[in-house]
Design a protein around this motif. Structure first.
Motif, PDB file in Angstrom:
ATOM      1  N   LYS A   1       0.836  -1.197   0.000  1.00  0.00           N
ATOM      2  CA  LYS A   1       0.000   0.000   0.000  1.00  0.00           C
ATOM      3  C   LYS A   1       0.874   1.252   0.000  1.00  0.00           C
ATOM      4  O   LYS A   1       1.968   1.248   0.550  1.00  0.00           O
ATOM      5  CB  LYS A   1      -0.914   0.022   1.237  1.00  0.00           C
ATOM      6  N   GLN A   2       0.326   2.303  -0.640  1.00  0.00           N
ATOM      7  CA  GLN A   2       0.940   3.629  -0.580  1.00  0.00           C
ATOM      8  C   GLN A   2      -0.134   4.594  -0.104  1.00  0.00           C
ATOM      9  O   GLN A   2      -1.150   4.782  -0.754  1.00  0.00           O
ATOM     10  CB  GLN A   2       1.462   4.075  -1.957  1.00  0.00           C
ATOM     11  N   LYS A   3       0.137   5.195   1.058  1.00  0.00           N
ATOM     12  CA  LYS A   3      -0.827   6.133   1.657  1.00  0.00           C
ATOM     13  C   LYS A   3      -2.199   5.479   1.763  1.00  0.00           C
ATOM     14  O   LYS A   3      -3.215   6.037   1.334  1.00  0.00           O
ATOM     15  CB  LYS A   3      -0.919   7.414   0.836  1.00  0.00           C
ATOM     16  N   ASP A   4      -2.244   4.245   2.299  1.00  0.00           N
ATOM     17  CA  ASP A   4      -3.473   3.477   2.539  1.00  0.00           C
ATOM     18  C   ASP A   4      -4.193   3.053   1.264  1.00  0.00           C
ATOM     19  O   ASP A   4      -5.314   2.525   1.344  1.00  0.00           O
ATOM     20  CB  ASP A   4      -4.444   4.271   3.422  1.00  0.00           C
ATOM     21  N   SER A   5      -3.569   3.270   0.088  1.00  0.00           N
ATOM     22  CA  SER A   5      -4.175   2.816  -1.169  1.00  0.00           C
ATOM     23  C   SER A   5      -3.429   1.582  -1.644  1.00  0.00           C
ATOM     24  O   SER A   5      -2.192   1.582  -1.713  1.00  0.00           O
ATOM     25  CB  SER A   5      -4.101   3.912  -2.239  1.00  0.00           C
ATOM     26  N   LYS A   6      -4.184   0.562  -1.967  1.00  0.00           N
ATOM     27  CA  LYS A   6      -3.580  -0.685  -2.402  1.00  0.00           C
ATOM     28  C   LYS A   6      -2.899  -0.509  -3.757  1.00  0.00           C
ATOM     29  O   LYS A   6      -3.416   0.129  -4.656  1.00  0.00           O
ATOM     30  CB  LYS A   6      -4.649  -1.763  -2.498  1.00  0.00           C
TER      31      LYS A   6
ATOM     32  N   LYS B   1       5.586  11.837  -7.320  1.00  0.00           N
ATOM     33  CA  LYS B   1       4.301  11.226  -6.966  1.00  0.00           C
ATOM     34  C   LYS B   1       4.474   9.934  -6.168  1.00  0.00           C
ATOM     35  O   LYS B   1       3.531   9.461  -5.521  1.00  0.00           O
ATOM     36  CB  LYS B   1       3.494  10.938  -8.237  1.00  0.00           C
ATOM     37  N   ASP B   2       5.669   9.345  -6.247  1.00  0.00           N
ATOM     38  CA  ASP B   2       5.899   8.083  -5.543  1.00  0.00           C
ATOM     39  C   ASP B   2       6.336   8.297  -4.097  1.00  0.00           C
ATOM     40  O   ASP B   2       6.618   7.325  -3.389  1.00  0.00           O
ATOM     41  CB  ASP B   2       6.961   7.274  -6.293  1.00  0.00           C
ATOM     42  N   LYS B   3       6.429   9.548  -3.666  1.00  0.00           N
ATOM     43  CA  LYS B   3       6.772   9.804  -2.268  1.00  0.00           C
ATOM     44  C   LYS B   3       5.587   9.453  -1.365  1.00  0.00           C
ATOM     45  O   LYS B   3       4.433   9.470  -1.772  1.00  0.00           O
ATOM     46  CB  LYS B   3       7.148  11.276  -2.081  1.00  0.00           C
ATOM     47  N   GLY B   4       5.877   9.131  -0.135  1.00  0.00           N
ATOM     48  CA  GLY B   4       4.812   8.847   0.832  1.00  0.00           C
ATOM     49  C   GLY B   4       5.138   7.671   1.717  1.00  0.00           C
ATOM     50  O   GLY B   4       6.257   7.132   1.744  1.00  0.00           O
ATOM     51  N   MET B   5       4.113   7.242   2.491  1.00  0.00           N
ATOM     52  CA  MET B   5       4.244   6.131   3.422  1.00  0.00           C
ATOM     53  C   MET B   5       3.862   4.839   2.720  1.00  0.00           C
ATOM     54  O   MET B   5       2.786   4.718   2.142  1.00  0.00           O
ATOM     55  CB  MET B   5       3.334   6.348   4.634  1.00  0.00           C
ATOM     56  N   TYR B   6       4.784   3.838   2.727  1.00  0.00           N
ATOM     57  CA  TYR B   6       4.544   2.528   2.114  1.00  0.00           C
ATOM     58  C   TYR B   6       4.351   1.494   3.208  1.00  0.00           C
ATOM     59  O   TYR B   6       5.081   1.476   4.227  1.00  0.00           O
ATOM     60  CB  TYR B   6       5.712   2.133   1.198  1.00  0.00           C
ATOM     61  N   THR B   7       3.347   0.617   2.997  1.00  0.00           N
ATOM     62  CA  THR B   7       3.005  -0.426   3.985  1.00  0.00           C
ATOM     63  C   THR B   7       3.007  -1.774   3.294  1.00  0.00           C
ATOM     64  O   THR B   7       2.459  -1.922   2.197  1.00  0.00           O
ATOM     65  CB  THR B   7       1.626  -0.172   4.602  1.00  0.00           C
ATOM     66  N   PHE B   8       3.621  -2.759   3.942  1.00  0.00           N
ATOM     67  CA  PHE B   8       3.603  -4.143   3.464  1.00  0.00           C
ATOM     68  C   PHE B   8       2.842  -4.972   4.496  1.00  0.00           C
ATOM     69  O   PHE B   8       3.169  -4.955   5.698  1.00  0.00           O
ATOM     70  CB  PHE B   8       5.014  -4.678   3.309  1.00  0.00           C
TER      71      PHE B   8
ATOM     72  N   ASP C   1       8.806   5.059   5.383  1.00  0.00           N
ATOM     73  CA  ASP C   1       8.447   6.423   4.998  1.00  0.00           C
ATOM     74  C   ASP C   1       9.358   6.888   3.847  1.00  0.00           C
ATOM     75  O   ASP C   1      10.565   7.022   4.023  1.00  0.00           O
ATOM     76  CB  ASP C   1       8.592   7.356   6.197  1.00  0.00           C
ATOM     77  N   LEU C   2       8.757   7.120   2.690  1.00  0.00           N
ATOM     78  CA  LEU C   2       9.474   7.693   1.541  1.00  0.00           C
ATOM     79  C   LEU C   2       8.969   9.103   1.246  1.00  0.00           C
ATOM     80  O   LEU C   2       9.021   9.573   0.110  1.00  0.00           O
ATOM     81  CB  LEU C   2       9.294   6.823   0.290  1.00  0.00           C
ATOM     82  N   SER C   3       8.508   9.778   2.283  1.00  0.00           N
ATOM     83  CA  SER C   3       7.950  11.112   2.054  1.00  0.00           C
ATOM     84  C   SER C   3       9.019  12.173   1.905  1.00  0.00           C
ATOM     85  O   SER C   3       8.747  13.311   1.573  1.00  0.00           O
ATOM     86  CB  SER C   3       7.018  11.485   3.212  1.00  0.00           C
TER      87      SER C   3
ATOM     88  N   THR D   1      26.097   7.761  -7.651  1.00  0.00           N
ATOM     89  CA  THR D   1      24.683   8.064  -7.429  1.00  0.00           C
ATOM     90  C   THR D   1      24.511   8.644  -6.034  1.00  0.00           C
ATOM     91  O   THR D   1      25.048   8.113  -5.056  1.00  0.00           O
ATOM     92  CB  THR D   1      23.827   6.798  -7.587  1.00  0.00           C
ATOM     93  N   VAL D   2      23.762   9.738  -5.951  1.00  0.00           N
ATOM     94  CA  VAL D   2      23.497  10.382  -4.663  1.00  0.00           C
ATOM     95  C   VAL D   2      21.991  10.486  -4.482  1.00  0.00           C
ATOM     96  O   VAL D   2      21.222  10.388  -5.439  1.00  0.00           O
ATOM     97  CB  VAL D   2      24.148  11.778  -4.602  1.00  0.00           C
ATOM     98  N   CYS D   3      21.574  10.690  -3.247  1.00  0.00           N
ATOM     99  CA  CYS D   3      20.160  10.855  -2.963  1.00  0.00           C
ATOM    100  C   CYS D   3      19.995  11.767  -1.765  1.00  0.00           C
ATOM    101  O   CYS D   3      20.964  12.091  -1.057  1.00  0.00           O
ATOM    102  CB  CYS D   3      19.472   9.502  -2.730  1.00  0.00           C
ATOM    103  N   GLY D   4      18.776  12.135  -1.493  1.00  0.00           N
ATOM    104  CA  GLY D   4      18.453  13.021  -0.392  1.00  0.00           C
ATOM    105  C   GLY D   4      17.231  13.837  -0.724  1.00  0.00           C
ATOM    106  O   GLY D   4      16.912  14.062  -1.888  1.00  0.00           O
ATOM    107  N   ASP D   5      16.511  14.260   0.293  1.00  0.00           N
ATOM    108  CA  ASP D   5      15.333  15.084   0.089  1.00  0.00           C
ATOM    109  C   ASP D   5      15.272  16.143   1.175  1.00  0.00           C
ATOM    110  O   ASP D   5      15.216  15.791   2.361  1.00  0.00           O
ATOM    111  CB  ASP D   5      14.065  14.225   0.127  1.00  0.00           C
ATOM    112  N   PRO D   6      15.362  17.410   0.820  1.00  0.00           N
ATOM    113  CA  PRO D   6      15.442  17.907  -0.559  1.00  0.00           C
ATOM    114  C   PRO D   6      16.753  17.504  -1.249  1.00  0.00           C
ATOM    115  O   PRO D   6      17.672  17.033  -0.601  1.00  0.00           O
ATOM    116  CB  PRO D   6      15.348  19.419  -0.374  1.00  0.00           C
ATOM    117  N   LYS D   7      16.775  17.713  -2.592  1.00  0.00           N
ATOM    118  CA  LYS D   7      17.938  17.294  -3.365  1.00  0.00           C
ATOM    119  C   LYS D   7      19.195  17.930  -2.789  1.00  0.00           C
ATOM    120  O   LYS D   7      19.238  19.128  -2.543  1.00  0.00           O
ATOM    121  CB  LYS D   7      17.784  17.693  -4.832  1.00  0.00           C
ATOM    122  N   PRO D   8      20.230  17.132  -2.583  1.00  0.00           N
ATOM    123  CA  PRO D   8      21.436  17.670  -1.934  1.00  0.00           C
ATOM    124  C   PRO D   8      22.306  18.461  -2.910  1.00  0.00           C
ATOM    125  O   PRO D   8      22.173  18.351  -4.123  1.00  0.00           O
ATOM    126  CB  PRO D   8      22.159  16.402  -1.480  1.00  0.00           C
TER     127      PRO D   8
END
Length: 1125
Positions: free
Chosen positions: A909-914, A940-947, A961-963, A991-998
């Protein structure tokens, strides 16, 4: 004046005596006699002495016979006189009329090549004066349409050019003298003769397009014979073109005067060129026309005849001929000009009322015959114009009469089109360069016209000024003498130069330098020109230190200096000149004692660029990497050659990798091994043109840039998105992979382990994907013996790349432990895997000596569901926290557990949506974990993911949490140590990552790098950071640090770069893995709390690591998830 005239006569008389002695015979050449200048008619007064000249050419030399010769004219001598020229190949004649009038005295009229001598007592004796004419520009064949105007122009050099003795220009058409009329206008004077033909007087006409392609042309010369009360006989000539198919016959049409109704007279085509037309009405007037027919159809009609009245007539002027002429005899082709050939042939044995001839030409080896004349030619010699210079042709001739064309003659011998050879013109500007008292060094300018052959020899005569006699060259001290120079080519000896100034054979002792010589000019533009010269033969009392150039406008005696300070080389670019003006240049050499005498002035230079003049282009060949200078000439002739120079000295040494390639009008100077010695000014000139030339200066800065570009082209590098990294697959297999910016399907690559090349087989399977740029090798067995350095070498065309991965020490131990764990898990899970394929009735039988016992169980329905529910409970309670794995296409969420099968009830699930499975959201797993891969993630893929794992009693959940709000991180791609050869290009990418973009920054030895042409820093798509160092040198060795930071913090990593020289042994640098340094956040961070729907699982044990233990090399492997034992 009389004394000067006598001296001039003696001079030319001596020249004429010398010329036969130095004559060089022409090669044997078949050529019949031809009058170049024919006899001309004249009117003179009685008692005058007259001598008429004509000019004849041919080989062998023709014999000329005059039928009359007299010295004193009387009125009875008025008559027509003939001159006949003949040799073994034929004869020609020319006629002229002489009218003698009775008068005691008359003025004298002078004409070209005409010498009159008066013996009357009133006038003193007049010596003969010969006028030499050299044509510098002639006219070619002119094509036009009826009603057009045509101007023919001829330019010539007249020597001597006397104002009161100008030649008269006579124009002929088909050997008939033209006269001024309303149709013909003539102009002459100043070395130019013009003929203006005003409408209706054309040389060649063309038919209009045929109604059907390849049908015959229009018949010609329609005539009416034997007109009677009810019939006439119509005759005609075949069409004047022969390139269409053979003519089958002819249709004759008639039209009554006053109507436009044409009626065909014959039902079937007439086979010969005459036809009796019957059925006419007496007293009626008719027009007639003819159409030719071939296999393609009927051609255009001829011009209609004059109107004819059908009436009784006793004048029969039509006769029947015995047939068409026989074929002409041998055809001989000889050179005429560079675009024309003279054709001669023997007449047919059976002329049968011959009308004339058609001449065809064809390029040797082809069958494309082209007609050279469009009306019958009556003579047995014809000049074929409009040919291509240098091309080889063959010729044939056909005879024609009123009945048609004869068979073709035999083809002539092949002949290459070139201008007929002539004698060279005279040398000029004879000057003295040095004298030692016993000998002289003489210089002159070569003939302007070589006569079509190279001038191979020069002859010099001298004249003692006191004795005025010309002799062979031999110097005597203290004697004043003048010199004559002759040029000779294959044909013979040309005209003599103008006598030089008197020279005295005395040794030069002056302290100043002698004159420079061979002053020429090149690279003429609208306001500039380059002047070249040669150093003096006599340098004076000391070495020459420089040169001064002076200029003067043509016709002026005022000279002005071009350069205020001397130049130390033998060329100078003169700027600031007036467009269209003509200038002369001369040069003076300077030494310590002073400035020497001036050189002979150059020829006049008209300051105007040639139409379409090009400059030299400089660049680097995109294929070979060679530095080049390229020039395209706006003018070219068959004999043109390109002459390349450096510092205006012709390049003759090609041992250092300089190559000249010429194709058509293009010439290129290539530098195969360029270096600093190639700096300087390069120029090119094209011979046998009007001065096509240019120059280019290569500077040190430009050469340095081109060398760098050349190196990159010759040693191209495949840019890599990621360096060599590894990923541990199921069964403990090791996947080594990298990703290039782009590769083709023809890419080749090799994998090495500890410098030993690996073979593509089942144990080490290699593959690539050209679409994604991924190259990989899957190693089936990763064991203790696999420790060391792994390398991949890639080649795609000429581009290459190499990347290495070091797995030694703790890094290797961690990778090996993970591989062994995955291998054990695979075996364990494979043995305990349970799915629908296991549904069925299971039976167990036990047998011993006492008998047997059978037990069975039915695993289906509720029994199967109970097993799945129990497995779901065990998997849910053993599930680890969600982790993130980077893939080649995006990111992957993983949940490790004790058992996983697709029969279990799971939900992402993403944000309680299957989440439903799709191309972007790939749901899957293996017996040890469940996965969700997000391809090319976006905001758009940011948010809370549930398995979720569902069993009958509860739902087991794991949350990630990928928010956003993550500190900057280095995910992978950078090696610990890089060794590279100097002058190559180094690319460090990760490859680098971070939010906000570093933000990404680079430093060298703790000092921040500054952007330049050599150092290029980039951040692509906010996640691919790179540092590119172009043309690395030994100074680029050191420690480089990359820092990734945003407001929540970041980290930095170090890379050691070692540069070595070409040819040196690659340094053996042992990598010392350094831990990442964590950077603190710049603002307080609020840590979100996540409530799990199920109790937290016990922490999975991991391989023990102490604080001093270093992590695997950055970018070489993906993070290892936690796991349960």
């Amino acid at each position: 004046m009389i004394q000067q005239h006598n001296e001039l006569f003696v001079f030319f008389h001596q020249v004429e005596k010398k010329m036969p002695e130095k004559y060089i015979r022409e090669e044997s050449m078949i050529r019949g006699p031809k009058f170049v200048v024919r006899l001309r008619s004249h009117t003179v007064y009685e008692n005058s002495a007259i001598k008429i000249f004509c000019t004849v050419e041919g080989y062998p030399t023709p014999q000329v016979i005059c039928y009359v010769c007299f010295c004193r004219c009387a009125t009875d001598d008025t008559a027509m006189y003939t001159a006949v020229a003949s040799n073994t190949h034929g004869q020609v004649s020319s006629q002229a009329s002489i009218i003698v009038k009775s008068k005691t005295f008359s003025p004298v009229f002078w004409n070209l090549n005409l010498f009159w001598c008066f013996s009357d007592a009133i006038l003193p004796e007049i010596k003969y004066t010969k006028i030499n004419i050299t044509y510098t520009e002639t006219f070619d064949v002119t094509f036009g349409k009826e009603g057009d105007k045509v101007t023919l122009t001829c330019k010539m050099i007249i020597n001597p050019n006397l104002a009161n003795l100008q030649p008269e220009a006579l124009w002929y058409r088909d050997e008939y003298l033209l006269k001024e009329s309303k149709w013909v206008k003539m102009e002459s004077g100043g070395g130019v003769a013009k003929l203006m033909v005003v409408e209706n007087l054309m040389w060649f006409f063309k038919d209009g397009p045929p109604p059907v392609p390849q049908t015959p042309g229009a018949p010609m010369d329609i005539k009416i014979h034997d007109a009677n009360r009810d019939y006439v006989i119509v005759s005609w000539k075949p069409p004047n073109t022969t390139t269409e198919g053979p003519i089958i016959g002819y249709f004759v049409d008639r039209c009554e005067v006053g109507t436009e109704n044409w009626v065909q007279c014959n039902d079937s085509p007439a086979k010969i060129c005459k036809y009796p037309v019957q059925g006419l009405f007496e007293g009626h007037s008719y027009y007639f026309r003819v159409r030719a027919v071939n296999s393609r159809g009927t051609g255009r009609p001829s011009r209609m005849s004059e109107p004819i009245i059908s009436e009784v007539c006793s004048d029969f002027d039509f006769c029947v001929h015995s047939g068409v002429p026989s074929a002409p005899g041998q055809v001989v082709a000889t050179r005429e000009t560079d675009t024309s050939v003279l054709i001669q042939w023997a007449p047919p044995k059976d002329p049968n009322n011959l009308i004339g001839y058609y001449i065809d030409s064809c390029v040797k080896g082809s069958k494309d015959w082209t007609s050279a004349n469009h009306k019958p030619h009556k003579q047995t010699r014809f000049v074929v114009h409009g040919l291509t210079t240098g091309e080889t042709y063959v010729f044939r001739v056909q005879a024609i009469n009123e009945l048609g064309l004869s068979d073709e003659s035999q083809e002539s011998a092949p002949l290459s089109v070139r201008a007929a050879l002539k004698l060279p013109s005279s040398p000029y500007d004879v000057s003295l360069l040095y004298c030692d008292g016993e000998s002289m060094v003489i210089n002159w300018k070569q003939p302007i016209h070589s006569g079509g052959a190279e001038v191979t020899d020069y002859y010099i005569d001298k004249c003692n000024v006191a004795k005025k006699t010309w002799k062979e060259v031999a110097m005597y001290c203290s004697i004043l003498c003048m010199l004559l120079v002759y040029g000779a080519n294959l044909i013979g000896l040309g005209d003599a130069s103008t006598p030089s100034a008197p020279f005295k054979c005395e040794a030069w002792t002056m302290p100043e330098p002698g004159p420079a010589y061979d002053v020429t000019f090149t690279e003429v533009r609208d306001d500039s020109v380059v002047v070249e010269w040669k150093a003096p033969v006599y340098s004076g009392a000391s070495a020459i230190t420089g040169y001064f150039v002076e200029k003067s406008k043509k016709g002026s005696n005022a000279w002005s200096k071009v350069n205020e300070s001397s130049v130390n080389h033998c060329y100078l670019k003169v700027k600031g000149l007036e467009t269209g003006e003509s200038y002369l240049f001369r040069v003076q050499a300077e030494n310590a004692q002073g400035i020497g005498v001036a050189s002979t002035p150059s020829d006049p230079a008209c300051i105007k660029a040639l139409p379409g003049a090009q400059e030299i282009k400089c660049g680097v060949d995109e294929e070979s990497g060679d530095i080049y200078l390229s020039f395209e000439s706006c003018q070219m002739t068959e004999k043109s050659k390109y002459v390349w120079k450096k510092s205006y000295q012709e390049i003759t040494d090609f041992s250092k990798g300089i190559v000249v390639k010429t194709s058509g009008s293009h010439s290129t100077l290539l530098f195969k091994n360029p270096d600093k010695e190639d700096l300087g000014t390069y120029s090119v000139s094209v011979t046998h043109t009007d001065g096509a030339s240019a120059s280019y200066k290569i500077s040190a800065e430009e050469l340095e840039k081109m060398l760098a570009l050349s190196y990159d082209i010759r040693n191209p590098i495949i840019p890599l998105k990621t360096e060599l990294a590894y990923k541990i697959l199921e069964r403990g297999r090791m996947r080594f992979w990298l990703q290039a910016e782009g590769i083709s399907s023809a890419v080749t690559y090799k994998f090495f382990a500890n410098n030993k090349e690996l073979v593509n087989c089942e144990q080490t399977k290699m593959s690539h994907d050209a679409a994604t740029g991924i190259i990989e090798m899957v190693m089936d067995h990763f064991t203790d013996d696999s420790e060391g350095t792994f390398t991949v070498q890639i080649q795609d065309g000429r581009a290459k790349a190499q990347s290495s991965l070091v797995l030694i020490g703790d890094a290797f131990k961690a990778a090996l432990a993970e591989a062994e764990y995955q291998r054990r898990e695979y075996i364990r899970v494979k043995e305990g895997t349970f799915s629908k394929k296991d549904v069925g009735l299971y039976k167990a039988t036990i047998t011993d000596d006492r008998g047997q016992d059978v037990s069975q169980i039915d695993i289906s329905g509720k029994a199967f569901d109970d097993i799945i529910n129990e497995l779901s409970r065990i998997a849910g309670s053993s599930a680890a926290e969600l982790s993130i794995q980077c893939t080649a296409e995006g990111i992957m969420l993983q949940c490790h557990m004790k058992y996983y099968t697709e029969e279990m009830k799971i939900h992402w699930k993403q944000k309680d949506s299957k989440i439903s499975a799709s191309e972007r959201m790939r749901i899957g797993g293996n017996p040890a974990m469940a996965t969700l891969e997000i391809v090319e993630p976006t905001d758009k893929d940011k948010g809370m993911y549930t398995f979720e794992i569902v069993d009958p009693e509860k739902t087991h959940s794991r949350i990630l949490d990928l928010s956003g709000e993550h500190r900057g991180k280095v995910i992978g791609g950078l090696p610990d140590v890089v060794t590279i050869m100097e002058k190559k290009t180094l690319s460090l990418t990760c490859t680098v990552c971070g939010d906000p973009k570093p933000l990404v920054s680079w430093s060298k030895n703790e000092q921040e790098l500054e952007l330049s042409d050599q150092y290029v820093i980039a951040l692509d798509s906010g996640k691919f950071a790179s540092l590119t160092i172009k043309g690395v040198s030994l100074e680029d060795s050191g420690k480089y640090t990359m820092t990734v930071l945003n407001k929540y913090g970041g980290e930095s990593v170090d890379i050691i770069v070692s540069v070595y020289k070409h040819g040196d042994k690659i340094p053996d640098v042992k990598p010392t893995p350094l831990p990442k340094r964590i950077m603190p956040p710049t603002v307080p961070i609020e840590i979100p709390t996540v409530k799990s729907a199920a109790p937290a699982a016990a922490k999975s044990p991991a391989p023990p690591q102490n604080a001093k233990s270093s992590a695997p090399p950055r970018g070489m492997k993906s993070p290892t998830p936690t796991r349960k034992k």
